[in-house]
Motif scaffolding. Structure first.
Motif, mmCIF file in Angstrom:
data_model
loop_
_atom_site.group_PDB
_atom_site.id
_atom_site.type_symbol
_atom_site.label_atom_id
_atom_site.label_comp_id
_atom_site.label_asym_id
_atom_site.label_seq_id
_atom_site.Cartn_x
_atom_site.Cartn_y
_atom_site.Cartn_z
ATOM 1 N N TYR A 141 0.840 -1.198 0.000
ATOM 2 C CA TYR A 141 0.000 0.000 0.000
ATOM 3 C C TYR A 141 0.871 1.243 0.000
ATOM 4 N N ASP A 142 0.265 2.337 -0.368
ATOM 5 C CA ASP A 142 0.921 3.618 -0.613
ATOM 6 C C ASP A 142 2.127 3.877 0.295
ATOM 7 N N PRO A 143 3.350 3.732 -0.241
ATOM 8 C CA PRO A 143 4.556 3.920 0.591
ATOM 9 C C PRO A 143 4.812 5.378 0.948
ATOM 10 N N SER A 144 4.076 6.303 0.326
ATOM 11 C CA SER A 144 4.282 7.721 0.640
ATOM 12 C C SER A 144 3.568 8.124 1.933
ATOM 13 N N LEU A 145 2.758 7.211 2.476
ATOM 14 C CA LEU A 145 1.949 7.590 3.642
ATOM 15 C C LEU A 145 2.763 7.752 4.927
ATOM 16 N N TYR A 146 3.745 6.858 5.123
ATOM 17 C CA TYR A 146 4.449 6.848 6.416
ATOM 18 C C TYR A 146 5.966 6.821 6.263
ATOM 19 N N PRO A 147 6.537 7.782 5.516
ATOM 20 C CA PRO A 147 8.006 7.767 5.362
ATOM 21 C C PRO A 147 8.720 7.935 6.704
ATOM 22 N N LYS A 148 8.074 8.626 7.646
ATOM 23 C CA LYS A 148 8.700 8.849 8.970
ATOM 24 C C LYS A 148 8.213 7.836 10.001
ATOM 25 N N LYS A 149 7.457 6.863 9.547
ATOM 26 C CA LYS A 149 6.926 5.818 10.449
ATOM 27 C C LYS A 149 6.105 6.390 11.613
ATOM 28 N N ASP A 150 5.549 7.561 11.413
ATOM 29 C CA ASP A 150 4.692 8.135 12.467
ATOM 30 C C ASP A 150 3.246 7.694 12.197
ATOM 31 N N TYR A 151 3.008 6.433 12.497
ATOM 32 C CA TYR A 151 1.705 5.832 12.201
ATOM 33 C C TYR A 151 0.591 6.511 12.988
ATOM 34 N N HIS A 152 -0.607 6.374 12.446
ATOM 35 C CA HIS A 152 -1.773 6.955 13.106
ATOM 36 C C HIS A 152 -2.240 6.094 14.278
ATOM 37 N N THR A 153 -2.788 6.750 15.266
ATOM 38 C CA THR A 153 -3.639 6.065 16.235
ATOM 39 C C THR A 153 -5.079 6.398 15.848
ATOM 40 N N LEU A 154 -5.914 5.377 15.856
ATOM 41 C CA LEU A 154 -7.310 5.535 15.474
ATOM 42 C C LEU A 154 -8.142 5.712 16.738
ATOM 43 N N TYR A 155 -8.931 6.757 16.789
ATOM 44 C CA TYR A 155 -9.780 7.056 17.946
ATOM 45 C C TYR A 155 -11.239 6.900 17.533
ATOM 46 N N PHE A 156 -11.919 6.002 18.237
ATOM 47 C CA PHE A 156 -13.320 5.719 17.942
ATOM 48 C C PHE A 156 -14.174 6.436 18.981
ATOM 49 N N GLY A 157 -14.953 7.419 18.544
ATOM 50 C CA GLY A 157 -15.738 8.218 19.477
ATOM 51 C C GLY A 157 -17.227 8.007 19.292
ATOM 52 N N GLU A 158 -17.913 7.748 20.398
ATOM 53 C CA GLU A 158 -19.378 7.696 20.311
ATOM 54 C C GLU A 158 -19.901 9.117 20.152
ATOM 55 N N ILE A 159 -20.729 9.307 19.146
ATOM 56 C CA ILE A 159 -21.257 10.641 18.865
ATOM 57 C C ILE A 159 -22.358 10.941 19.884
ATOM 58 N N LEU A 160 -22.066 11.846 20.817
ATOM 59 C CA LEU A 160 -23.024 12.178 21.873
ATOM 60 C C LEU A 160 -23.906 13.351 21.473
ATOM 61 N N ALA A 161 -23.383 14.201 20.598
ATOM 62 C CA ALA A 161 -24.169 15.349 20.141
ATOM 63 C C ALA A 161 -23.736 15.689 18.727
ATOM 64 N N CYS A 162 -24.695 16.111 17.936
ATOM 65 C CA CYS A 162 -24.440 16.506 16.550
ATOM 66 C C CYS A 162 -25.407 17.638 16.257
ATOM 67 N N TYR A 163 -24.853 18.795 15.927
ATOM 68 C CA TYR A 163 -25.729 19.960 15.731
ATOM 69 C C TYR A 163 -25.074 20.964 14.796
ATOM 70 N N GLU A 164 -25.901 21.874 14.320
ATOM 71 C CA GLU A 164 -25.416 22.902 13.392
ATOM 72 C C GLU A 164 -25.595 24.278 14.007
ATOM 73 N N THR A 165 -24.655 25.153 13.692
ATOM 74 C CA THR A 165 -24.753 26.535 14.172
ATOM 75 C C THR A 165 -24.643 27.482 12.986
ATOM 76 N N ASP A 166 -25.310 28.631 13.113
ATOM 77 C CA ASP A 166 -25.254 29.644 12.055
ATOM 78 C C ASP A 166 -24.235 30.710 12.424
#
Lengths: 166, 166
Positions: A141-166
């Motif tokens: 897979y795409d070798p350009s993604l992690y040349p510095k080996k700083d891999y992602h941590t994946l954070y799974f968040g339960e959506i407690l609120a979702c709203y829009e503001t003007d």
């Protein structure tokens, strides 16, 4: 301000997040916002879940590792200047809020604030996290993604609120 | 058959997946289909990604661990009888395809076939997988989820094809 059902807006948000959204996190380690272009939405553990990814090299990483929650603000207007800045500068070196004239509003359900701007906001409690193990990332897979080996941590968040503001 | 842009249909699919969809996998370890009610859609690694989760206790687990890909079929019609059966019986004990009169069609881009039914189909190449580490699952979260400690492995698949069939 109006509440929205996240499933009705997830697709629309995903298309906008590709252009840049704000991931904002506050914990004992501080407060920071960074630009994200990736995320996912779905149902896991029977709950509405938004996933975001943070590289270990990021200033936000230490903050979110100590956090209970995060918010994502998907701007409705053109904030390309601000998302470009917050995606390329580090909170270690500059005060992004001051430099971009960004203000925050308190979260309704979480400790992390939202960015005060016209748009859609997700408030998420971190349920699970997983540091990427490169052994399980497809080798061709795409070798350009992690040349510095700083891999992602994946954070799974339960959506407690979702709203829009003007 | 018509191609569809996954982002335009992800939200609609997610609402339907909650009612039951088919995760179908073929590898050197065999072929099986199981019912899923959870999934997520988004952009990760700059690619359209669908994530599915399989418990280690599942017959599908050994198959998908040896697989390069999977498919998800979201039925358009009422297949509650079939999804209830495929979600409660194990491919170890029964031939789900025969019992539910399910036929498969060859995948267009992947080795795993799709379920031949009116609906929407996702063909996904597995890019990354991650066995859940319960240490990082929030301690006060729903204790009814893992009484047998058969945690999920999360499979992140790049969506190579997304189409609908009548």
């Amino acid at each position: 301000m109006r509440d929205v059902e996240y499933m009705h807006v997830a697709e629309d948000s995903m298309n906008k997040i590709k252009e840049g959204a704000f991931l904002t996190v506050k914990s004992a380690k501080g407060l920071n916002t960074m630009t994200i272009g990736w995320a996912s939405f779905g149902v896991i553990w029977g709950k509405p879940i938004m996933m975001v990814a943070v590289r270990s090299s990021r200033h936000t990483f230490a903050i979110i590792e100590a956090a209970e929650d995060f918010t994502v603000t998907v701007p409705a207007g053109d904030m390309r200047r601000q998302t470009a800045y917050c995606g390329s500068k580090s909170g270690r070196d500059v005060d992004k809020f001051a430099q971009c004239n960004l203000q925050t509003s308190e979260g309704r359900r979480v400790v992390s604030p939202i960015i005060k701007t016209e748009g859609r906001h997700y408030e998420c409690a971190i349920i699970y996290k997983s540091a990427m193990n490169p052994t399980h990332f497809r080798k061709d897979y795409d070798p350009s993604l992690y040349p510095k080996k700083d891999y992602h941590t994946l954070y799974f968040g339960e959506i407690l609120a979702c709203y829009e503001t003007d």
